[in-house]
Motif scaffolding. Structure first.
Motif, PDB file in Angstrom:
ATOM      1  N   HIS A   1       0.871  -1.182   0.000  1.00  0.00           N
ATOM      2  CA  HIS A   1       0.000   0.000   0.000  1.00  0.00           C
ATOM      3  C   HIS A   1       0.910   1.235   0.000  1.00  0.00           C
ATOM      4  CE1 HIS A   1      -3.211  -2.746   1.853  1.00  0.00           C
ATOM      5  NE2 HIS A   1      -3.588  -2.452   0.627  1.00  0.00           N
TER       6      HIS A   1
ATOM      7  N   GLU B   1       1.923   3.690   3.278  1.00  0.00           N
ATOM      8  CA  GLU B   1       2.312   3.054   4.539  1.00  0.00           C
ATOM      9  C   GLU B   1       3.823   3.173   4.742  1.00  0.00           C
ATOM     10  OE1 GLU B   1       0.423  -0.799   4.642  1.00  0.00           O
ATOM     11  OE2 GLU B   1      -1.548   0.091   4.339  1.00  0.00           O
TER      12      GLU B   1
ATOM     13  N   ARG C   1      -3.040   4.746  -0.942  1.00  0.00           N
ATOM     14  CA  ARG C   1      -3.184   3.322  -0.674  1.00  0.00           C
ATOM     15  C   ARG C   1      -3.177   2.483  -1.952  1.00  0.00           C
ATOM     16  NH1 ARG C   1      -5.285  -0.140   3.217  1.00  0.00           N
ATOM     17  NH2 ARG C   1      -6.578  -1.841   2.480  1.00  0.00           N
TER      18      ARG C   1
ATOM     19  N   HIS D   1       2.979  -3.768   6.983  1.00  0.00           N
ATOM     20  CA  HIS D   1       1.946  -2.772   6.661  1.00  0.00           C
ATOM     21  C   HIS D   1       1.824  -1.766   7.806  1.00  0.00           C
ATOM     22  CE1 HIS D   1      -0.143  -4.465   3.034  1.00  0.00           C
ATOM     23  NE2 HIS D   1       0.642  -5.476   3.369  1.00  0.00           N
ATOM     24  N   THR D   2       0.948  -0.764   7.582  1.00  0.00           N
ATOM     25  CA  THR D   2       0.529   0.143   8.656  1.00  0.00           C
ATOM     26  C   THR D   2      -0.986   0.308   8.498  1.00  0.00           C
ATOM     27  OG1 THR D   2       0.572   2.251   7.459  1.00  0.00           O
ATOM     28  CG2 THR D   2       2.688   1.449   8.284  1.00  0.00           C
TER      29      THR D   2
ATOM     30  N   GLU E   1      -6.154  -3.529   7.478  1.00  0.00           N
ATOM     31  CA  GLU E   1      -4.747  -3.386   7.088  1.00  0.00           C
ATOM     32  C   GLU E   1      -4.661  -2.484   5.867  1.00  0.00           C
ATOM     33  OE1 GLU E   1      -5.724  -5.054   3.779  1.00  0.00           O
ATOM     34  OE2 GLU E   1      -3.570  -4.839   3.926  1.00  0.00           O
TER      35      GLU E   1
END
Ligand SMILES: [Zn+2]
Length: 400
Positions: free
Chosen positions: A111, A114, A153, A204-205, A400
């Motif tokens: 993404h 992130e 994203r 991820h974040t 996520e």
């Protein structure tokens, strides 16, 4: 549908032709002595395109066995072709140990917003000395390259006018797929990720507009996932068999244990959370004998709470949302999580938790329309968690 079949066959013919052309140009480059291309059957062998971008050699296929041991290698992987006829190049760092051992792959940037996921992987690679290592660590840093460029994203797709595709619903991809995102995923998975991984971690974040606590998503019924996750000093884990199309699930489906750490909010570098996940990842590399040194803090010391389900609180009204609890806070059944007001300031909704668990994520954009997920609470339920279906808001009930 006959029309779709025809479309798909036409596309396959086209893609096969273009792959053959790519093979020919790689051969010419090799003959010119610009590359160290090595032969190998399908799925093995490194292919250099002969190009060098900002000092980094470009590969269209990588086998880390071909790389010189005892040093780090900085490469670009040639991803999908763009509308302008170039390619999206993905940054790859390989720390090749002097001695053989496990091959780990660390991925980030699936993404594009992130940032802490990318910095975590960079910091782990900085901490490695290949001369002291047994095994190989491959970092693939900016996987959704066009999304990273605009810190968003989703992948900006130009198929039928501008569209946005969540690359983390496309894995393992398809080199002949209908969208650039699917083809990019297929190229990376087949030629870079799968052939070089015994174990993998996809970082991820949270996403833009969704703040999250430090937690891990993974399937604890897989012994290696449980072993690795328990080496992270973080407060929560969502023990879940994962969502279709997610990269860590694609690894698992081909027998490569993998899970997803979630490192705080999107768009920022959260240095405190990054430090926790760097420590955890180095613990994993120590546990599997890739590097030496004592194990640091782990899940036990962090008091990790493990839940097998994520309860989404979904907005029923429009208006401004104020939260009554913080991330990582324990919440109980019936407890008010948030209050929502309309533009007159009148309370239009109060949202309570239907479960007892821990706050894992909340919507940080202050306003919300009906149908948005406002918060996720990770909790335990007696029966195993089923695979989740898509949520009507289009974002999925998957934090996520
Ligand atoms: Zn993500």
């Amino acid at each position: 549908m006959p029309a779709e079949n025809r479309d798909s066959l036409d596309r396959r013919d086209f893609m096969t032709g273009s792959l053959a052309a790519a093979g020919a140009s790689a051969f010419i480059a090799s003959e010119a002595g610009a590359a160290q291309s090595q032969s190998g059957g399908p799925g093995s062998g490194t292919e250099y395109t002969g190009e060098v971008i900002q000092g980094k050699k470009v590969v269209s296929r990588l086998d880390v066995a071909d790389l010189e041991p005892g040093r780090k290698h900085f490469l670009y992987f040639q991803g999908v072709e763009t509308a302008g006829g170039q390619h999206w190049y993905v940054s790859v760092v390989v720390a090749k140990g002097l001695r053989p051992g496990k091959r780990f792959t660390l991925t980030s940037g699936v993404h594009g917003d992130e940032m802490s996921s990318i910095r975590t992987v960079q910091a782990v690679m900085d901490a490695l000395d290949p001369a002291q290592m047994s095994g190989t660590v491959t970092a693939v840093l900016d996987i959704a390259r066009p999304a990273v460029e605009s810190m968003q994203r989703r992948w900006p797709n130009s198929g039928r006018g501008q569209g946005l595709i969540d690359l983390n619903r496309e894995w393992p991809g398809d080199e002949n797929g209908a969208s650039a995102a699917s083809r990019h995923a297929g190229l990376l998975f087949n030629r870079l990720l799968r052939p070089n991984s015994d174990l993998a971690i996809d970082f991820h974040t949270g996403t833009t507009g969704l703040e999250i606590a430090a937690f891990i998503i993974g399937d604890r019924t897989l012994p290696d996932v449980k072993t690795m996750a328990d080496l992270y000093p973080v407060g929560q884990m969502w023990d879940d068999p994962a969502y279709p199309g997610v990269l860590h699930n694609a690894f698992v489906d081909v027998g490569i244990p993998c899970f997803t750490p979630e490192i705080g909010g999107a768009r920022i570098l959260d240095s405190e959370m990054i430090a926790l996940f760097v420590e955890g990842t180095l613990n994993v590399l120590k546990r599997y004998g890739v590097i030496g040194g004592p194990i640091g803090r782990t899940a036990a010391e962090a008091g990790m709470r493990i839940g097998n389900a994520a309860f989404p609180i979904v907005a029923t009204h429009g208006g401004l949302v104020e939260y009554r609890v913080k991330l990582d806070e324990e919440v109980s059944t019936g407890q008010t999580i948030a209050v929502q007001r309309n533009m007159f300031g009148e309370v239009v909704a109060e949202y309570a938790s239907a479960v007892t668990g821990k706050m894992a994520a909340y919507r940080s954009d202050a306003s919300s329309e009906p149908g948005n997920v406002l918060a996720f609470i990770i909790f335990s339920r007696p029966e195993p968690s089923p695979r989740l279906g898509p949520h009507p808001d289009g974002e999925g009930s998957y934090p996520e």
